[in-house]
Write a protein that holds these residues in place. Structure first.
Motif, short mmCIF file in Angstrom:
data_model
loop_
_atom_site.label_atom_id
_atom_site.label_comp_id
_atom_site.label_asym_id
_atom_site.label_seq_id
_atom_site.Cartn_x
_atom_site.Cartn_y
_atom_site.Cartn_z
N TYR A 110 0.83 -1.20 0.00
CA TYR A 110 0.00 0.00 0.00
C TYR A 110 0.87 1.26 0.00
CZ TYR A 110 -3.12 3.65 1.69
OH TYR A 110 -3.82 4.81 1.85
N PHE A 111 1.90 1.26 0.84
CA PHE A 111 2.78 2.44 0.92
C PHE A 111 3.53 2.65 -0.39
CE2 PHE A 111 2.41 2.24 5.62
CZ PHE A 111 2.14 3.57 5.84
N GLU A 112 3.84 1.57 -1.10
CA GLU A 112 4.47 1.73 -2.41
C GLU A 112 3.53 2.42 -3.38
OE1 GLU A 112 5.64 -2.16 -3.57
OE2 GLU A 112 7.50 -2.15 -2.39
N LYS A 113 2.25 2.15 -3.26
CA LYS A 113 1.25 2.76 -4.15
C LYS A 113 1.08 4.25 -3.89
CE LYS A 113 -0.21 -0.66 -6.71
NZ LYS A 113 -0.06 -0.62 -8.19
N VAL A 114 1.26 4.66 -2.65
CA VAL A 114 1.04 6.07 -2.33
C VAL A 114 2.36 6.83 -2.20
CG1 VAL A 114 -1.15 5.60 -1.18
CG2 VAL A 114 0.98 5.62 0.16
N ASP A 115 3.47 6.15 -2.42
CA ASP A 115 4.77 6.80 -2.32
C ASP A 115 5.00 7.73 -3.52
OD1 ASP A 115 7.45 7.02 -1.00
OD2 ASP A 115 8.07 6.32 -2.96
N ILE A 116 5.45 8.95 -3.27
CA ILE A 116 5.63 9.94 -4.35
C ILE A 116 7.11 10.34 -4.49
CG2 ILE A 116 3.29 10.86 -4.16
CD1 ILE A 116 4.42 13.14 -2.45
N THR A 117 8.00 9.55 -3.93
CA THR A 117 9.42 9.89 -3.98
C THR A 117 9.93 9.99 -5.42
OG1 THR A 117 9.78 8.78 -1.87
CG2 THR A 117 11.73 9.25 -3.22
N GLU A 118 9.58 9.00 -6.25
CA GLU A 118 10.04 9.01 -7.64
C GLU A 118 9.49 10.20 -8.41
OE1 GLU A 118 9.35 5.39 -9.68
OE2 GLU A 118 10.46 4.15 -8.24
N GLU A 119 8.24 10.53 -8.18
CA GLU A 119 7.62 11.67 -8.86
C GLU A 119 8.29 12.98 -8.46
OE1 GLU A 119 5.98 9.21 -7.53
OE2 GLU A 119 4.97 8.33 -9.28
N ILE A 120 8.66 13.09 -7.18
CA ILE A 120 9.34 14.30 -6.71
C ILE A 120 10.70 14.45 -7.40
CG2 ILE A 120 10.50 15.31 -4.71
CD1 ILE A 120 8.22 14.23 -2.98
N VAL A 121 11.43 13.33 -7.50
CA VAL A 121 12.75 13.37 -8.15
C VAL A 121 12.61 13.72 -9.62
CG1 VAL A 121 14.75 11.99 -8.81
CG2 VAL A 121 13.78 11.76 -6.51
N ARG A 122 11.66 13.07 -10.32
CA ARG A 122 11.48 13.33 -11.75
C ARG A 122 11.04 14.76 -12.01
NH1 ARG A 122 9.33 7.89 -12.13
NH2 ARG A 122 7.22 8.72 -11.94
N LEU A 123 10.16 15.27 -11.16
CA LEU A 123 9.69 16.65 -11.34
C LEU A 123 10.86 17.63 -11.19
CD1 LEU A 123 7.55 18.77 -11.74
CD2 LEU A 123 6.93 18.58 -9.33
N GLY A 124 11.71 17.42 -10.20
CA GLY A 124 12.87 18.28 -10.03
C GLY A 124 13.80 18.21 -11.23
N THR A 125 13.96 17.01 -11.80
CA THR A 125 14.81 16.84 -12.99
C THR A 125 14.22 17.58 -14.19
OG1 THR A 125 15.53 14.66 -12.21
CG2 THR A 125 15.84 15.16 -14.55
N HIS A 126 12.90 17.47 -14.38
CA HIS A 126 12.24 18.16 -15.51
C HIS A 126 12.35 19.67 -15.38
CE1 HIS A 126 10.94 14.38 -16.88
NE2 HIS A 126 9.83 14.27 -16.21
N LEU A 127 12.23 20.18 -14.15
CA LEU A 127 12.33 21.62 -13.94
C LEU A 127 13.74 22.13 -14.27
CD1 LEU A 127 10.33 21.93 -10.60
CD2 LEU A 127 9.56 22.66 -12.86
N ASP A 128 14.74 21.37 -13.85
CA ASP A 128 16.13 21.75 -14.16
C ASP A 128 16.39 21.69 -15.66
OD1 ASP A 128 16.68 22.14 -11.49
OD2 ASP A 128 17.50 20.13 -11.19
N TYR A 129 15.82 20.68 -16.32
CA TYR A 129 16.01 20.52 -17.77
C TYR A 129 15.34 21.65 -18.53
CZ TYR A 129 16.42 18.10 -22.26
OH TYR A 129 16.73 17.77 -23.55
N PHE A 130 14.19 22.09 -18.05
CA PHE A 130 13.49 23.22 -18.67
C PHE A 130 14.36 24.47 -18.60
CE2 PHE A 130 10.57 26.64 -19.29
CZ PHE A 130 9.51 26.13 -20.02
#
Length: 292
Positions: free
Chosen positions: A213-233
């Motif tokens: 259940y915690f894996e389903k609601v975990d947002i760690t990967e999304e946080i990392v990817r969002l930070g990467t996309h913002l830097d790339y922009f």
């Protein structure tokens, strides 16, 4: 550095013989959409104009207006052989009188007779004048391109402001996430504590289900990817080549991560930051459409 597709350029030239004025206006478009308004004597120059425009502005909705006016009416667009005209006229008049015919059309017949009017003078002048007009077109296009660069600088500052707000929201989400997880653990523990004690249930299996259940609601990967996309922009804002379409694609990926964070977190405090990030992203998407 990015460029806007919105631009304006005006250039002119004047000497003792004629005045030239060229105005260029541009808006955003996926391709080069060129509209030309020019005098009739330059109607055969459309392809050359298009090549000049595409080499400088590349794409966008471009409206170019060319004004050309001679200062003196003495220069006619055609050459007239007056001696030949007079010869035709008197010969036709004599023939008409010979047979008693109507002489009202003699002038028309004479002026339309072979070799009376020629365009050789116009061809020479148009060639010389076109070189001047072409240079004025080039100047107007360069001014428009400079305008686009200035607009691009303004947009870049605005993009960075939007990105900084999104990054601030992301940092707030990172701070809130551990608190959110603790709330989830407490809520589950309180809800199932008595039930587990009263019922014969495999605690190991229960813990495995909790991990799933915690894996389903975990947002760690999304946080990392969002930070990467913002830097790339932000990195692409500094590139020399045209970045409009790429920035549009990156903003789509940013939006996907923000939406996923909001849906997976399912938390009111995090959702507030998600709403702010979405609002800033919409501003970015709207402006990205105007980037060359």
């Amino acid at each position: 550095m990015i460029k806007s597709m919105t631009g304006y350029g005006l250039a002119s030239f004047e000497d003792d013989s004629f005045v030239v004025s060229v105005e260029v206006k541009t808006l955003n478009s996926k391709f080069l959409d060129l509209s030309i308004r020019s005098p009739k004597q330059f109607s055969d120059k459309e392809l050359e104009i298009r090549n000049i425009v595409s080499s400088i502005l590349e794409r966008g909705k471009v409206n170019i207006s060319i004004e050309f006016n001679r200062k003196s009416g003495e220069e006619l667009p055609v050459g007239i052989d007056e001696t030949l005209f007079a010869g035709y006229y008197h010969r036709y008049l004599a023939l008409a009188n010979l047979v008693g015919a109507d002489t009202s059309d003699v002038f028309k017949l004479a002026i339309q007779s072979p070799n009376v009017m020629t365009q050789s003078t116009e061809k020479i002048s148009v060639g010389e004048e076109w070189n001047v007009v072409k240079e004025v077109i080039h100047q107007a296009l360069m001014k428009c391109d400079a305008f686009r660069s200035d607009e691009g600088n303004v947009l870049e500052k605005k993009f960075n402001e939007n990105l900084n707000i999104i990054k601030a929201g992301l940092r707030n989400v990172e701070k809130e996430d551990p608190v959110r997880k603790d709330r989830i653990r407490q809520r589950i523990g309180n809800n199932f504590k008595d039930w587990l004690e009263e019922n014969d249930f495999d605690k190991n299996r229960f813990e495995q289900e909790l991990i799933y259940y915690f894996e389903k609601v975990d947002i760690t990967e999304e946080i990392v990817r969002l930070g990467t996309h913002l830097d790339y922009f932000q990195k692409n804002l500094q590139e020399d080549t045209n970045q409009g379409k790429k920035l549009g694609f990156i903003s789509q990926e940013i939006g996907r991560e923000i939406n996923t964070i909001g849906s997976k977190a399912n938390d009111a405090s995090i959702q507030k930051h998600v709403i702010v990030m979405k609002d800033e992203l919409e501003k970015i998407k709207e402006q990205a459409l105007n980037i060359l």
